[in-house]
Structure formats: C-alpha cells, structure tokens
Design a protein around this motif. Structure first.
Motif, PDB file in Angstrom:
ATOM      1  N   SER A 205      38.864  32.657  38.138  1.00  0.00           N
ATOM      2  CA  SER A 205      37.524  32.540  37.356  1.00  0.00           C
ATOM      3  C   SER A 205      37.581  31.576  36.378  1.00  0.00           C
ATOM      4  CB  SER A 205      37.716  34.062  36.240  1.00  0.00           C
ATOM      5  OG  SER A 205      36.676  33.959  35.413  1.00  0.00           O
TER       6      SER A 205
ATOM      7  N   SER B  33      26.908  33.457  43.557  1.00  0.00           N
ATOM      8  CA  SER B  33      25.904  34.245  42.951  1.00  0.00           C
ATOM      9  C   SER B  33      24.722  33.404  42.527  1.00  0.00           C
ATOM     10  CB  SER B  33      26.452  35.172  41.479  1.00  0.00           C
ATOM     11  OG  SER B  33      26.829  34.105  40.649  1.00  0.00           O
TER      12      SER B  33
ATOM     13  N   GLY C 297      25.352  38.773  40.312  1.00  0.00           N
ATOM     14  CA  GLY C 297      26.520  38.462  39.313  1.00  0.00           C
ATOM     15  C   GLY C 297      27.000  39.582  38.506  1.00  0.00           C
TER      16      GLY C 297
ATOM     17  N   VAL D  39      35.258  42.876  43.800  1.00  0.00           N
ATOM     18  CA  VAL D  39      36.462  42.673  43.822  1.00  0.00           C
ATOM     19  C   VAL D  39      37.253  43.875  43.772  1.00  0.00           C
ATOM     20  CG1 VAL D  39      38.453  41.532  42.474  1.00  0.00           C
ATOM     21  CG2 VAL D  39      36.257  40.541  42.470  1.00  0.00           C
TER      22      VAL D  39
ATOM     23  N   LYS E  52      29.987  41.407  40.665  1.00  0.00           N
ATOM     24  CA  LYS E  52      31.392  40.779  41.003  1.00  0.00           C
ATOM     25  C   LYS E  52      32.556  41.682  40.854  1.00  0.00           C
ATOM     26  CE  LYS E  52      30.037  35.896  40.447  1.00  0.00           C
ATOM     27  NZ  LYS E  52      30.438  34.585  39.794  1.00  0.00           N
ATOM     28  N   THR E  53      32.518  42.251  39.730  1.00  0.00           N
ATOM     29  CA  THR E  53      33.850  43.031  39.133  1.00  0.00           C
ATOM     30  C   THR E  53      34.103  44.111  40.159  1.00  0.00           C
ATOM     31  OG1 THR E  53      33.560  42.282  37.073  1.00  0.00           O
ATOM     32  CG2 THR E  53      34.695  44.247  37.446  1.00  0.00           C
TER      33      THR E  53
ATOM     34  N   SER F 137      34.916  33.333  48.575  1.00  0.00           N
ATOM     35  CA  SER F 137      34.138  32.664  47.180  1.00  0.00           C
ATOM     36  C   SER F 137      32.780  33.662  47.169  1.00  0.00           C
ATOM     37  CB  SER F 137      33.713  31.441  47.527  1.00  0.00           C
ATOM     38  OG  SER F 137      34.854  30.611  47.805  1.00  0.00           O
ATOM     39  N   PHE F 138      32.793  34.057  46.055  1.00  0.00           N
ATOM     40  CA  PHE F 138      31.368  34.760  45.703  1.00  0.00           C
ATOM     41  C   PHE F 138      30.392  34.025  45.319  1.00  0.00           C
ATOM     42  CE2 PHE F 138      33.678  39.082  43.974  1.00  0.00           C
ATOM     43  CZ  PHE F 138      34.066  38.972  45.323  1.00  0.00           C
TER      44      PHE F 138
ATOM     45  N   TYR G  67      35.967  34.215  42.262  1.00  0.00           N
ATOM     46  CA  TYR G  67      35.287  35.332  41.311  1.00  0.00           C
ATOM     47  C   TYR G  67      34.294  34.453  40.912  1.00  0.00           C
ATOM     48  CZ  TYR G  67      33.765  38.629  37.858  1.00  0.00           C
ATOM     49  OH  TYR G  67      33.079  39.716  37.287  1.00  0.00           O
ATOM     50  N   ASP G  68      34.487  33.171  40.596  1.00  0.00           N
ATOM     51  CA  ASP G  68      33.128  32.137  40.200  1.00  0.00           C
ATOM     52  C   ASP G  68      33.605  31.138  41.070  1.00  0.00           C
ATOM     53  OD1 ASP G  68      32.361  33.572  37.681  1.00  0.00           O
ATOM     54  OD2 ASP G  68      34.083  33.017  36.839  1.00  0.00           O
TER      55      ASP G  68
ATOM     56  N   VAL H  49      26.402  37.349  46.327  1.00  0.00           N
ATOM     57  CA  VAL H  49      26.586  38.619  45.623  1.00  0.00           C
ATOM     58  C   VAL H  49      25.662  38.349  44.114  1.00  0.00           C
ATOM     59  CG1 VAL H  49      28.808  39.075  46.344  1.00  0.00           C
ATOM     60  CG2 VAL H  49      28.423  37.690  44.345  1.00  0.00           C
TER      61      VAL H  49
ATOM     62  N   ARG I  51      36.663  36.011  30.941  1.00  0.00           N
ATOM     63  CA  ARG I  51      36.078  36.634  32.432  1.00  0.00           C
ATOM     64  C   ARG I  51      37.643  37.157  32.805  1.00  0.00           C
ATOM     65  NH1 ARG I  51      31.570  32.899  34.708  1.00  0.00           N
ATOM     66  NH2 ARG I  51      29.842  33.436  33.236  1.00  0.00           N
TER      67      ARG I  51
END
Length: 406
Positions: free
Chosen positions: A283, A381, A260, A267, A263-264, A378-379, A351-352, A258, A288
């Motif tokens: 996170s 980026s 950066g 989700v 991300k939000t 797991s994202f 998210y991170d 993804v 964040r």
C-alpha cells in the motif's frame, strides 16, 4: 594516499552489458572462490549466477571499481558480499585489530534499516564457514547493544544506515581509515531520502578512492546519481541489467480493474480463495496499511503490517515470522518493504499502484526470485490508474487490464 573521496570525476565508464541473461550463465565454481565461501554457497543451494553476478564478479574480483544498475532481487547483494569475503580471505588481516574503535575493512551503506539488516543476514549466511565478522549499525535499535557488539571483537564488515553510522563516528566508536572496500547500495533511494550529505561525510572518512575499491549500485542512473558515482568511484566498469528482464521473465503480471471501495474486500476474497503460500501486499500509505491489516484479520486471515511507524522491534519480529512461514501475509509500505528479501514469496499484490514506476519493479521483484516463478496482482482503480502509463513506459510495453480472476 588519503584525501577527499568525493573529488574528481571518473576518467571513463565502460558499459559491459545492457541486456538480459547471458547465453551461458556462469556458475560460482567458475570464479575460484575461497573453499569455505564455496561451501556456504553450496549450502545455500546457489548454482548458476544471476546476470548481474555473472557480469560484476569477473570485474569486482579483479579489484575494479563497479557501478551497477539493477533492481532489487537481481542478486547484487550476493555479488558484492562474495567480492568482500574473497578479498578478505586473499588478504587476511596480519595483526589482531583493536576493536576500540571498530576498524572495518569493508563498509556497506544502505538506505533503510531493513535492507541493512538483510545484508547482515546474507553476510552471516555466506560467511558461516569463514572467520570474518559482519556487524550492523542502524537506527531504531538500542545504541548500547550495537556498541557492545562492536566491542566484542574485530569487525571486518560493517553494514549501516547513514544516520546511525554518523552517530557512531562522531562518538569515536568507529574508525574508517582501514576500509578497503566501500559499497554504496541503492544510491538513488539514498538520494530520494535526503541521506547524501551524511553519505558524503562518511565517504570522506574512508581512504581516497585511489586507495580503496568502490562498488556503487542504483536502480536508476539519472544525472544526480551519475555525479555521485563519478565522485566516489575511479574509472568504474558500468553494468546495466535491463529492468524488464528482471520484472517479466519469472513473474506473471496481472492488472485487475477494481473500484476503489472494493479493494479491501477483493484482497480478502483472493487470499481466502487462492490461499497463496506467501503473499506481500503493498500500500502507498501507512494508514491504509494498518486499516487493510485490521480488515483482513477481522475476516480471519492472519496478516501483519509493516510500516515506518511500527516500532523497530516489532518490524524485526514480523520479518522473522514472515521468513519462517509463521506469518504468511504481510501488508507493507514501500519504505518498510525495501528490506524484505524473503525466499518463497509466491504472490505480490499491489493494493495501490505505486506512484513511482521504479517502485513497481522493486515490488514485484520480491517474488519470482532466483529463477522461481511468481505472480503479481495490481489493482487498477479510478484513484491510481493515472500511474499506469509511467509503469508501461518503464517496462517498455503496454499492459492489459482485466476483470478480477476469482
């Protein structure tokens, strides 16, 4: 015999296991546990032991010191609590204890408030049909309220974080010379958080290691942790549960590529489309955590933040709502999330990517518990992809990154 509990080295350590699930997992009925304890275990629906329980209980119930290497979610809390309750049942206190100061017979040290409180909750569940009392002393909660609880009756099992326990010791409210079983949980995390000097002071106040049983657990055993284990245990049996057997067996792991800045939104899109039963979103930073929680709530997706700067009372209330299913989604940092042991978490979302590969296993271990299946997403980026090689090395195999599956 009394003296410094952190002097001398263990004579030897015997490795009992270094792989996954035994071919024929034990049941709790195999261990001749006290009838009221078995009743609670049956009430909780526990049947087969987890690998660490199968390997620890035959040793700990026979009064051996144990060092155990295992991640969160493996069942180690139940292993040491079952050991404690069985010991207290088989060797009851002969005379009523003076509860001023409190004189616990078992002491459990944990690095965070959330973990200590979760251990207390588990102890109350397992001890519901027994007479033994478990109490917890942690920072961030009214000191007088905890002191009143200690004065309300004998404390058989004391669970605490190092700082608050030192405070009670220094004021003369707790006496540790009657401790028969000492449990040190998540020793590596205590080391990372700088608590070891306080832990040394606490251990020194307990009977010498020859006069107590010590159960020592850590997710990793580097040189520093090994030195602590050697100082505080006596000829321990060493149990190792391979992290990959914990992480992979019951958790479907997905790694999504993804951007950066996306991300939000991603989700929110996932939660809105998939509507997971219960999700824990991690996170790496407090700010964040709050921003993501606010963004999700703005989209009509009810969630709550759980970070170190959230007042303790609110954190407890959030955890309780999460456990009860009133809040389905929680956004947490690693420190705050360390004590989240909630059944029925269907999804963990990174998210991170965590900066420490071990934290990846800790995180995804919140789902897929007790044999249930879970999903981790797991994202990955451009900002945190450099953490991926360490995670692959820790798991022992490469991972495949794909486009989001929405």
């Amino acid at each position: 015999m009394t003296g410094s509990a952190d002097s001398g080295a263990a004579a030897h350590t015997r490795v009992s296991a270094d792989d996954g699930t035994p071919a024929n997992p034990d049941t709790f009925h195999d261990f001749a546990l006290p009838p009221p304890l078995m009743r609670a275990i049956d009430d909780l629906g526990y049947e087969q032991c987890t690998p660490i329980q199968s390997q620890v209980l035959p040793l700990s119930l026979a009064d051996y010191d144990v060092t155990g290497q295992a991640q969160t979610g493996t069942g180690k809390t139940a292993a040491f609590l079952i050991t404690i309750f069985t010991h207290l049942w088989e060797q009851p206190r002969h005379a009523p204890a003076n509860n001023r100061p409190a004189r616990p017979r078992a002491l459990v040290l944990a690095p965070t408030r959330e973990l200590a409180m979760q251990i207390e909750s588990d102890a109350n569940d397992l001890g519901i049909h027994m007479q033994e009392t478990a109490r917890c002393v942690v920072g961030g909660i009214d000191f007088q309220k905890q002191l009143d609880a200690l004065h309300s009756g004998p404390t058989d099992i004391l669970i605490g974080t190092p700082g608050r326990l030192i405070d009670f010791l220094n004021r003369g409210h707790i006496e540790l010379r009657s401790v028969e079983i000492l449990v040190i949980d998540e020793a590596d995390r205590m080391l990372d958080m700088g608590f070891i000097p306080d832990v040394r002071r606490i251990v020194y106040r307990t009977p010498h290691k020859r006069s107590r049983q010590t159960l020592f657990f850590s997710a990793t055993f580097n040189d520093d942790v090994m030195r602590l284990a050697a100082s505080w245990t006596l000829e321990p049996e060493h149990i190792v549960i391979a992290p990959e057997s914990v992480a992979v067996d019951t958790v479907e792991q997905k790694f999504w590529l993804v951007a950066g800045e996306a991300k939000t939104r991603l989700v929110g899109d996932f939660l809105a489309a998939a509507e997971p039963e219960r999700a824990l979103i991690f996170s790496n930073r407090r700010d964040r955590t709050h921003r993501l929680s606010q963004a999700l709530n703005a989209r009509g997706i009810k969630c709550e933040p759980l970070a170190g700067d959230v007042p303790q009372r609110k954190r407890i209330a959030t955890l309780n709502r999460f456990k009860e299913g009133k809040t389905r989604y929680v956004v947490a940092t690693d420190v705050a999330g360390r004590g989240i042991h909630v059944e029925g978490i269907s999804h963990v979302i990174n998210y991170d990517l965590p900066e420490d590969a071990e934290d990846y296993v800790h995180r995804i271990g919140r789902t897929g518990r007790a044999g249930a299946e879970g999903v981790s997403i797991s994202f990955v980026s451009e900002d945190d992809a450099f953490n991926l090689p360490d995670i692959e090395a820790f798991l022992g195999h490469p991972v495949t990154c794909t486009q989001p599956d929405l």
